[in-house]
Design a protein around this motif. Structure first.
Motif, PDB file in Angstrom:
ATOM      1  N   SER A  72       0.609  -1.256   0.081  1.00 23.42           N
ATOM      2  CA  SER A  72      -0.043  -0.040  -0.077  1.00 23.42           C
ATOM      3  C   SER A  72       0.790   1.225  -0.009  1.00 23.42           C
ATOM      4  CB  SER A  72      -1.040  -0.030   1.218  1.00 23.42           C
ATOM      5  OG  SER A  72      -0.179   0.116   2.368  1.00 23.42           O
ATOM      6  N   ASN A  73       1.810   1.269   0.797  1.00 26.18           N
ATOM      7  CA  ASN A  73       2.690   2.432   0.909  1.00 26.18           C
ATOM      8  C   ASN A  73       4.015   2.148   1.409  1.00 26.18           C
ATOM      9  OD1 ASN A  73       3.868   5.231   1.275  1.00 26.18           O
ATOM     10  ND2 ASN A  73       2.355   5.802   2.804  1.00 26.18           N
ATOM     11  N   PRO A  74       5.153   1.857   0.564  1.00 22.90           N
ATOM     12  CA  PRO A  74       6.438   1.401   0.978  1.00 22.90           C
ATOM     13  C   PRO A  74       7.165   2.458   1.870  1.00 22.90           C
ATOM     14  CG  PRO A  74       5.930   0.745  -1.168  1.00 22.90           C
ATOM     15  CD  PRO A  74       4.985   1.610  -0.716  1.00 22.90           C
ATOM     16  N   ASN A  75       6.617   3.604   1.791  1.00 24.15           N
ATOM     17  CA  ASN A  75       7.561   4.601   2.522  1.00 24.15           C
ATOM     18  C   ASN A  75       6.861   5.260   3.733  1.00 24.15           C
ATOM     19  OD1 ASN A  75       9.335   4.908   0.412  1.00 24.15           O
ATOM     20  ND2 ASN A  75       7.870   6.177  -0.901  1.00 24.15           N
ATOM     21  N   ASP A  76       5.764   4.453   4.145  1.00 22.62           N
ATOM     22  CA  ASP A  76       5.079   4.943   5.349  1.00 22.62           C
ATOM     23  C   ASP A  76       6.186   4.667   6.535  1.00 22.62           C
ATOM     24  OD1 ASP A  76       2.256   5.340   6.686  1.00 22.62           O
ATOM     25  OD2 ASP A  76       3.404   3.697   7.773  1.00 22.62           O
ATOM     26  N   GLU A  77       6.229   5.713   7.257  1.00 26.37           N
ATOM     27  CA  GLU A  77       7.062   5.609   8.514  1.00 26.37           C
ATOM     28  C   GLU A  77       6.720   4.844   9.672  1.00 26.37           C
ATOM     29  OE1 GLU A  77       9.949   7.466   8.784  1.00 26.37           O
ATOM     30  OE2 GLU A  77       9.980   8.266   6.810  1.00 26.37           O
ATOM     31  N   ASP A  78       5.469   4.484   9.608  1.00 22.99           N
ATOM     32  CA  ASP A  78       5.048   3.546  10.709  1.00 22.99           C
ATOM     33  C   ASP A  78       5.550   2.167  10.560  1.00 22.99           C
ATOM     34  OD1 ASP A  78       4.024   5.614  12.279  1.00 22.99           O
ATOM     35  OD2 ASP A  78       1.844   5.317  11.574  1.00 22.99           O
ATOM     36  N   ALA A  79       5.589   1.948   9.132  1.00 18.32           N
ATOM     37  CA  ALA A  79       6.046   0.710   8.730  1.00 18.32           C
ATOM     38  C   ALA A  79       7.496   0.410   8.881  1.00 18.32           C
ATOM     39  CB  ALA A  79       5.719   0.422   7.163  1.00 18.32           C
ATOM     40  N   MET A  80       8.190   1.518   8.550  1.00 16.08           N
ATOM     41  CA  MET A  80       9.549   1.408   8.756  1.00 16.08           C
ATOM     42  C   MET A  80      10.058   1.334  10.163  1.00 16.08           C
ATOM     43  SD  MET A  80      10.981   1.722   5.624  1.00 16.08           S
ATOM     44  CE  MET A  80      10.812   2.420   4.104  1.00 16.08           C
ATOM     45  N   ARG A  81       9.238   2.048  11.239  1.00 12.66           N
ATOM     46  CA  ARG A  81       9.698   1.800  12.538  1.00 12.66           C
ATOM     47  C   ARG A  81       9.144   0.399  13.095  1.00 12.66           C
ATOM     48  NH1 ARG A  81       7.466   7.152  12.952  1.00 12.66           N
ATOM     49  NH2 ARG A  81       5.362   6.370  13.903  1.00 12.66           N
ATOM     50  N   ALA A  82       8.256  -0.279  12.393  1.00 10.01           N
ATOM     51  CA  ALA A  82       7.808  -1.461  12.853  1.00 10.01           C
ATOM     52  C   ALA A  82       8.989  -2.635  12.263  1.00 10.01           C
ATOM     53  CB  ALA A  82       6.369  -1.954  12.263  1.00 10.01           C
ATOM     54  N   ILE A  83       9.619  -2.173  11.289  1.00  3.31           N
ATOM     55  CA  ILE A  83      10.651  -3.226  10.718  1.00  3.31           C
ATOM     56  C   ILE A  83      11.667  -3.046  11.786  1.00  3.31           C
ATOM     57  CG2 ILE A  83      12.261  -3.536   9.023  1.00  3.31           C
ATOM     58  CD1 ILE A  83       9.975  -2.625   6.814  1.00  3.31           C
ATOM     59  N   ASP A  84      12.122  -1.808  11.905  1.00  3.85           N
ATOM     60  CA  ASP A  84      13.162  -1.731  13.122  1.00  3.85           C
ATOM     61  C   ASP A  84      13.059  -2.383  14.352  1.00  3.85           C
ATOM     62  OD1 ASP A  84      14.492  -0.287  11.118  1.00  3.85           O
ATOM     63  OD2 ASP A  84      13.722   1.597  11.948  1.00  3.85           O
ATOM     64  N   LEU A  85      11.805  -2.280  14.826  1.00  2.00           N
ATOM     65  CA  LEU A  85      11.472  -2.907  16.275  1.00  2.00           C
ATOM     66  C   LEU A  85      11.336  -4.608  16.086  1.00  2.00           C
ATOM     67  CD1 LEU A  85      10.898  -2.495  19.352  1.00  2.00           C
ATOM     68  CD2 LEU A  85       8.055  -2.232  18.301  1.00  2.00           C
ATOM     69  N   MET A  86      10.713  -4.846  14.834  1.00  2.00           N
ATOM     70  CA  MET A  86      10.830  -6.256  14.630  1.00  2.00           C
ATOM     71  C   MET A  86      12.275  -6.838  14.694  1.00  2.00           C
ATOM     72  SD  MET A  86       8.498  -8.154  11.836  1.00  2.00           S
ATOM     73  CE  MET A  86       9.304  -7.383  10.505  1.00  2.00           C
ATOM     74  N   TYR A  87      13.261  -6.186  14.186  1.00  2.00           N
ATOM     75  CA  TYR A  87      14.646  -6.614  13.950  1.00  2.00           C
ATOM     76  C   TYR A  87      15.199  -6.731  15.318  1.00  2.00           C
ATOM     77  CZ  TYR A  87      19.606  -6.457  13.219  1.00  2.00           C
ATOM     78  OH  TYR A  87      20.942  -6.739  13.318  1.00  2.00           O
ATOM     79  N   ASP A  88      14.858  -5.665  16.030  1.00  2.00           N
ATOM     80  CA  ASP A  88      15.563  -5.681  17.556  1.00  2.00           C
ATOM     81  C   ASP A  88      15.119  -6.506  18.353  1.00  2.00           C
ATOM     82  OD1 ASP A  88      17.165  -3.522  16.779  1.00  2.00           O
ATOM     83  OD2 ASP A  88      15.561  -1.855  17.446  1.00  2.00           O
ATOM     84  N   ALA A  89      13.714  -6.865  18.429  1.00  2.00           N
ATOM     85  CA  ALA A  89      13.123  -8.047  18.908  1.00  2.00           C
ATOM     86  C   ALA A  89      13.697  -9.374  18.349  1.00  2.00           C
ATOM     87  CB  ALA A  89      11.549  -7.952  18.827  1.00  2.00           C
ATOM     88  N   ALA A  90      13.808  -9.502  17.455  1.00  2.00           N
ATOM     89  CA  ALA A  90      14.257 -10.848  16.907  1.00  2.00           C
ATOM     90  C   ALA A  90      15.867 -10.886  17.274  1.00  2.00           C
ATOM     91  CB  ALA A  90      14.408 -10.851  15.264  1.00  2.00           C
ATOM     92  N   LEU A  91      16.380  -9.951  17.383  1.00  2.00           N
ATOM     93  CA  LEU A  91      17.835  -9.786  17.765  1.00  2.00           C
ATOM     94  C   LEU A  91      17.908 -10.567  19.134  1.00  2.00           C
ATOM     95  CD1 LEU A  91      20.782  -8.717  16.728  1.00  2.00           C
ATOM     96  CD2 LEU A  91      20.171  -6.811  18.187  1.00  2.00           C
ATOM     97  N   VAL A  92      17.083 -10.115  20.079  1.00  2.00           N
ATOM     98  CA  VAL A  92      17.027 -10.266  21.753  1.00  2.00           C
ATOM     99  C   VAL A  92      16.473 -11.773  21.623  1.00  2.00           C
ATOM    100  CG1 VAL A  92      16.094  -9.818  23.881  1.00  2.00           C
ATOM    101  CG2 VAL A  92      16.773  -7.949  22.542  1.00  2.00           C
ATOM    102  N   SER A  93      15.527 -12.049  21.075  1.00  2.00           N
ATOM    103  CA  SER A  93      14.882 -13.594  21.043  1.00  2.00           C
ATOM    104  C   SER A  93      15.768 -14.552  20.533  1.00  2.00           C
ATOM    105  CB  SER A  93      13.589 -13.621  20.533  1.00  2.00           C
ATOM    106  OG  SER A  93      13.643 -13.462  18.939  1.00  2.00           O
ATOM    107  N   SER A  94      16.504 -14.358  19.656  1.00  2.00           N
ATOM    108  CA  SER A  94      17.491 -15.063  19.002  1.00  2.00           C
ATOM    109  C   SER A  94      19.010 -15.348  19.647  1.00  2.00           C
ATOM    110  CB  SER A  94      17.849 -14.859  17.448  1.00  2.00           C
ATOM    111  OG  SER A  94      16.776 -14.651  16.941  1.00  2.00           O
TER     112      SER A  94
END
Length: 802
Positions: A722-744
């Motif tokens: 829908s919107n690849p440049n959406d800031e909320d989506a970008m922040r969600a990707i960053d947070l998802m990576y950080d969460a995977a970093l810790v859980s892994s």
């Protein structure tokens, strides 16, 4: 083998029908340096008495040494009483033959100079060398007496006696062995017969060039000269049954010559054997302490096959009468009806006596079928000063190209600590050569360091009497011995693991499990012996450890590999997202929770043709691939993966669809040839404050895997479309990576930033959720008011109309 009785030689001295001990007072008047002549004060005459130790305790009243053809002081040769002095004066008219002077062989002079100045680093081995020579003399006599009994008729007992005169700094060692003739004195003590002096000096020079410990005495038959390590003058008095005469050899440390003379003093004549007197140097007179001599004998010559007696002070408790106190006596006189009792007190009576020092038997020389478990345990406790019984023992004899005997033990606990797996200075293996202790200071020559906890004795017949570390490292004999000792040690440990009592091996593993894991890393040749002994927790056995054999037996029919995950605890391992799909399939996973576990398993590589697979690394194949489904999913989420990779940049090597997740949205896996999260954590801790170049290189390759079935990933996919440049989506990707970093299992580089992201998301999700109704209504009214005010439009006049 001559078996030693456990009797302690009695020093009861017969006088009439009664016996008495030599008290400290009597010993003082007689002189401590004369253990062979006692004066019977009650009979008022100076009568020489002999010790029962010389005739197995069969002393008869009023009997002297004449029936044994022995003189009173033959085993120390230092004390002369009045009668001996008189005898000496009577024989003074007959001048003794003069002493003959001999020059040392040139090589002997050089050798003695080396001995005194540089050869030995440990002076105390002089006693070991002299006792070994005495034992050889006794062995030779015993062998020759089989065919010629006349050789041993003069003195039946075969023993060694050591007397230390602390006051005068003299040590006297006497044996009743074969003795030497005059010519043998010249051949044995004036030259290095058949010893290869040139070879000795060359070996010494080569050893010096190698920077080694020049501890080579005994290898070339020069053990006698070690006496000059501590003595500035040595006197050897010897009598061979082949000769009617007794000869005295005397040499000094700094002299190039020695003398030999015939012994004419009747008080110093010995029936057979050799008496060596060491007149100690000023700095070495501490060796003349009876307790120190006893300690050295127990350390180096405990298992010599002949009895070794040392002259020791002893004591026994007795009661003596005490004079009545005058006040108490007056009270007792007033009360005639009360019976008066004599008052006594206990005192310790001191006396000197020969004491058998080497009572412990070398049980490794016996047939293993004749030795009981209790005897093995007792030998272990006595030899290694332990108070607990060993977990296991192994008694074996190796014959063939190399001959040696050994007893090995597995101790019940680790005395150096469970985490100390590289302690090489344990002194747990005692090396003997023909029952003579050589050393317990080894650096992996007989056992690899991961088996340094094994205790035992090794008795070799093929090694030289004195073995330096360089000789051990280069010796083919030692290499063969090491291989066989290691094999026997593994057999012993395997026996514990197969025991019906599972607690025995659990106890062993708790103390020495890390040692075996170290063996996986250092000893590739013995992987097949080490692997069956390893134990790990698993996804199906979280409370107790299982072996690799048990894991293989529990494997699914279609399972082709052994799966494992490394973590810092069982709890974190079982909650890792990597296990989700494997748990659904009921595939067992080993939990490697010790820091050394991961390296050990990677060193093994496989077990029974089953490869070890780390489930936290990329390209995990569980054997359930569906190419059509994978193609459809890749078509659906392929561009989303590229979009996520573009956002994460160099943080990950690539983004791909995961086949190991079922409930988690994403996971961060390591590259196939890189460090796992657990290894990265350990290496980062070790390199703290040091060079982190290799750390950055090894941790650079990470793969971000997403679960296309999870709602969060579906939302991310929809956001991209829908919107690849959406800031909320970008922040969600960053947070998802950080969460995977810790859980892994990885450590975030900026924990504060991660915390800020989490708080921001929590603020959005929880805004007004638990507020009171009035607050919620006020917030809603304020929000509506803002909306209404924003919609108010002022009227505008156009051509005079609103």
């Amino acid at each position: 083998m001559l078996r030693l009785s456990k009797r302690s030689v009695s020093t009861f001295l017969r006088s009439g029908d009664r016996s008495f001990r030599v008290s400290s007072a009597a010993a003082t008047s007689i002189s401590r340096s004369s253990p062979s002549t006692i004066t019977d004060s009650r009979r008022g005459e100076r009568e020489p008495r002999w010790y029962s130790s010389l005739t197995n305790g069969k002393c008869k009243k009023g009997e002297s040494l004449s029936h044994l053809n022995m003189k009173t002081n033959w085993f120390i040769g230092s004390y002369r009483n009045e009668s001996s002095a008189a005898a000496a004066s009577d024989s003074a008219s007959q001048a003794p033959p003069p002493a003959e002077k001999f020059e040392y062989q040139a090589e002997v002079s050089r050798l003695m100079d080396l001995i005194v100045n540089s050869l030995y680093s440990n002076k105390e081995v002089f006693l070991r060398e002299l006792i070994s020579n005495a034992s050889d003399a006794l062995d030779k006599l015993r062998y020759l007496s089989v065919t010629n009994p006349e050789l041993s008729k003069d003195a039946a007992d075969l023993d060694i006696r050591i007397y230390a005169d602390k006051e005068n700094g003299v040590i006297t060692l006497t044996d009743s062995g074969i003795g030497m003739t005059r010519q043998e004195l010249v051949d044995c003590l004036g030259t290095i017969a058949q010893s290869g002096t040139a070879k000795f000096l060359k070996a010494l020079k080569d050893n010096k060039d190698a920077g080694g410990d020049n501890n080579l005495i005994g290898q070339f038959g020069v053990g006698f000269y070690s006496a000059f390590l501590v003595a500035d003058r040595v006197t050897v008095s010897t009598k061979s049954p082949k000769s009617d005469k007794q000869y005295v050899w005397e040499g000094e440390a700094d002299s190039s010559s020695y003398t030999i003379k015939e012994e004419t003093d009747p008080q110093l004549i010995i029936p057979r054997g050799t008496r060596i007197a060491l007149h100690l140097k000023r700095d070495d007179k501490g060796f003349a302490d009876p307790e120190r001599i006893q300690k050295l004998v127990k350390n180096y010559s405990q298992f010599v096959s002949f009895p070794i007696y040392t002259w020791q002070e002893k004591g026994y408790t007795k009661e003596v009468e005490v004079d009545d106190d005058p006040v108490e006596s007056k009270k007792d006189d007033q009360d005639d009806q009360m019976e008066r009792k004599k008052k006594t007190k206990k005192v310790i009576e001191r006396y000197w006596d020969w004491e058998l020092t080497n009572e412990t038997q070398p049980i490794w020389l016996r047939n293993s079928k004749e030795v009981t478990t209790e005897e093995y345990n007792e030998f272990y406790r006595n030899t290694f000063n332990e108070y607990l019984d060993p977990l296991a023992s192994s008694h074996f004899t190796t014959e063939g190209e190399v001959e040696f005997r050994s007893i090995l033990y597995v101790p019940p606990v680790s005395l150096t600590g469970k985490d100390d797996v590289v302690n090489q200075k344990t002194k747990n293996i005692r090396l003997y050569v023909k029952r003579v202790f050589i050393s317990d200071d080894f650096d992996g020559e007989l056992f690899p360091r991961y088996l340094s906890f094994i205790k035992g004795v090794v008795d070799s017949h093929d090694l030289p009497l004195n073995v330096s570390r360089e000789i051990l490292q280069e010796s083919r004999i030692v290499r063969i011995m090491k291989k066989r000792l290691v094999k026997k040690a593994f057999d012993m440990i395997l026996g514990i693991s197969l025991s019906e009592n599972r607690e025995d091996y659990e106890k062993f593993w708790d103390n020495f499990g890390k040692h075996l894991k170290l063996g996986c890393i250092e000893d590739r040749e013995n992987h097949k012996r080490i692997a069956p002994l390893l134990r790990f927790f698993s996804s199906q056995s979280e409370d107790y450890m299982i072996s690799l054999d048990e894991y293989v037996e529990n494997m699914k029919a279609e399972q082709k590999a052994i799966y494992y995950i490394a973590s810092d605890s069982v709890t974190s391992a079982k909650n890792a997202p990597f296990l989700e799909k494997l748990m659904e399939k009921e595939l067992e996973v080993l939990y490697l929770v010790e820091p050394i576990d991961e390296v050990a398993i990677q060193s093994l590589k496989s077990y029974k043709d089953k490869d070890f697979i780390d489930i936290s690394k990329e390209d995990l194949d569980l054997g359930d691939k569906n190419e059509e489904k994978e193609a459809a999913v890749k078509k659906e989420f392929g561009q989303t993966c590229d979009w996520i990779k573009k956002r994460l940049g160099d943080k990950v090597a690539r983004v791909q669809i995961s086949s190991r997740l079922s409930s988690s949205p994403c996971v961060l896996v390591s590259g196939k040839f890189g460090w796992s999260a657990n290894m990265e954590r350990l290496m980062k801790a070790q390199s703290a404050g040091g060079d982190t170049t290799s750390l950055e290189f090894m941790k650079g390759r990470r793969v971000f895997e997403i679960n296309p079935e999870h709602s969060i990933i579906k939302s991310i996919n929809a956001a991209y479309r829908s919107n690849p440049n959406d800031e909320d989506a970008m922040r969600a990707i960053d947070l998802m990576y950080d969460a995977a970093l810790v859980s892994s299992g990885f450590t975030p580089e900026n924990p504060a930033e991660l915390g800020g992201k989490i708080y921001e998301m929590m603020g959005i999700a929880l805004s007004g959720k638990w507020s009171s109704p009035e607050v919620q209504q006020h917030m809603a009214h304020s929000h509506n008011a803002e909306l209404l005010e924003a919609e108010v439009v002022e009227p505008v006049e156009v051509d005079g109309k609103k």
